[in-house]
Design an enzyme around this catalytic site. Structure first.
Site, PDB file in Angstrom:
ATOM      1  CD  GLU A 116      -2.783   1.202   2.458  1.00 45.61           C
ATOM      2  OE1 GLU A 116      -3.399   2.263   2.684  1.00 45.61           O
ATOM      3  OE2 GLU A 116      -2.869   0.204   3.200  1.00 45.61           O
TER       4      GLU A 116
ATOM      5  CG  HIS B 213       1.087  -2.080   6.000  1.00 49.65           C
ATOM      6  ND1 HIS B 213      -0.117  -1.416   6.025  1.00 49.65           N
ATOM      7  CD2 HIS B 213       1.130  -2.751   4.820  1.00 49.65           C
ATOM      8  CE1 HIS B 213      -0.788  -1.704   4.909  1.00 49.65           C
ATOM      9  NE2 HIS B 213      -0.048  -2.509   4.162  1.00 49.65           N
TER      10      HIS B 213
ATOM     11  CG  HIS C 168      12.098  -9.384  20.496  1.00 50.65           C
ATOM     12  ND1 HIS C 168      12.732 -10.092  19.510  1.00 50.65           N
ATOM     13  CD2 HIS C 168      12.973  -9.321  21.530  1.00 50.65           C
ATOM     14  CE1 HIS C 168      13.936 -10.470  19.927  1.00 50.65           C
ATOM     15  NE2 HIS C 168      14.106  -9.993  21.148  1.00 50.65           N
TER      16      HIS C 168
ATOM     17  CG  HIS D 270       1.419   1.749   9.863  1.00 49.54           C
ATOM     18  ND1 HIS D 270       0.984   2.608   8.881  1.00 49.54           N
ATOM     19  CD2 HIS D 270       0.741   0.588   9.687  1.00 49.54           C
ATOM     20  CE1 HIS D 270       0.067   1.992   8.150  1.00 49.54           C
ATOM     21  NE2 HIS D 270      -0.097   0.757   8.621  1.00 49.54           N
TER      22      HIS D 270
END
Length: 221
Positions: A70, A89, A115, A120
């Protein structure tokens, strides 16, 4: 090889990950393949799609998801590490600039993403930053040498100046909060350096461990 107790001697090598082009959609219609340096290391069960650049000696641990399907493109610098369960993302058509280029996600050199961290886009993480366990960085610029502690959230378009310290669990969602942050304590600075030191050994060590050969594109063959 199995021993007389019925256990296998040595690692059972199922060396598998996925690195490929993004599926064409109305949001992102042009398929792009990742560009992965042949001295970077992708662990088993890593997923990487789209216009993603991963530079030299960067370690990507198991169960990391890097989806430039995206928001795009993504850039990950050299000697960085994305530890187990890290997610990258980005939102469509949202960018930050670095060196006059636009990125959905930019991660610089010697960055540690611990971790379970969520990175984003749009976001920019400059060199020598530490992002702690299960921290969230979204719609933010993180200045070099900053330290984001476990469970913290940095978002809402804020810009952290270099060497900013975000305490555990803090929510930095206004520029005033960002500007009020103190500098990184010596203990956390030393911890981040040690994480870097250990993780920079992993690409070469794991390549030998798995007996992995890679072609010039950086993918297993």
């Amino acid at each position: 090889m199995w021993n007389h107790h019925g256990y296998q001697n040595g690692p059972y090598n199922l060396y598998t990950y996925y690195a490929g082009y993004n599926p064409p959609t109305s949001v992102n219609p042009y398929p792009r393949f990742p560009t992965i340096d042949n001295q970077a290391f992708l662990s088993p069960f890593t997923f990487v799609v789209g216009d993603v650049t991963i530079q030299k000696n960067t370690f990507v641990a198991p169960f990391v998801s890097i989806r430039a399907d995206e928001g795009t493109p993504f850039y990950i610098g050299s000697n960085s590490n994305l530890q187990d369960g890290v997610i990258l993302h980005g939102l469509k058509n949202k960018y930050f600039e670095k060196d006059n280029k636009r990125y959905s996600i930019y991660i610089g050199d010697q960055v540690s993403c611990a971790h379970g961290a969520l990175i984003h886009g749009p976001c920019r993480v400059d060199d020598n930053v530490f992002i702690g366990f299960k921290a969230i960085v979204y719609n933010a610029i993180i200045g070099e040498r900053s330290f984001i502690s476990s469970g913290a959230v940095v978002t809402n378009g804020v810009k952290l100046r270099p060497n900013s310290f975000v305490p555990p669990g803090a929510s930095i969602d206004t520029q005033h909060k960002a500007d009020s942050l103190g500098t990184v304590p010596k203990t956390e600075e030393e911890f981040a350096k040690e994480v870097q030191r250990v993780n920079q050994e992993f690409p070469a060590a794991y390549s030998l461990y798995f007996g992995k050969n890679k072609c010039s594109c950086g993918l297993a063959c």
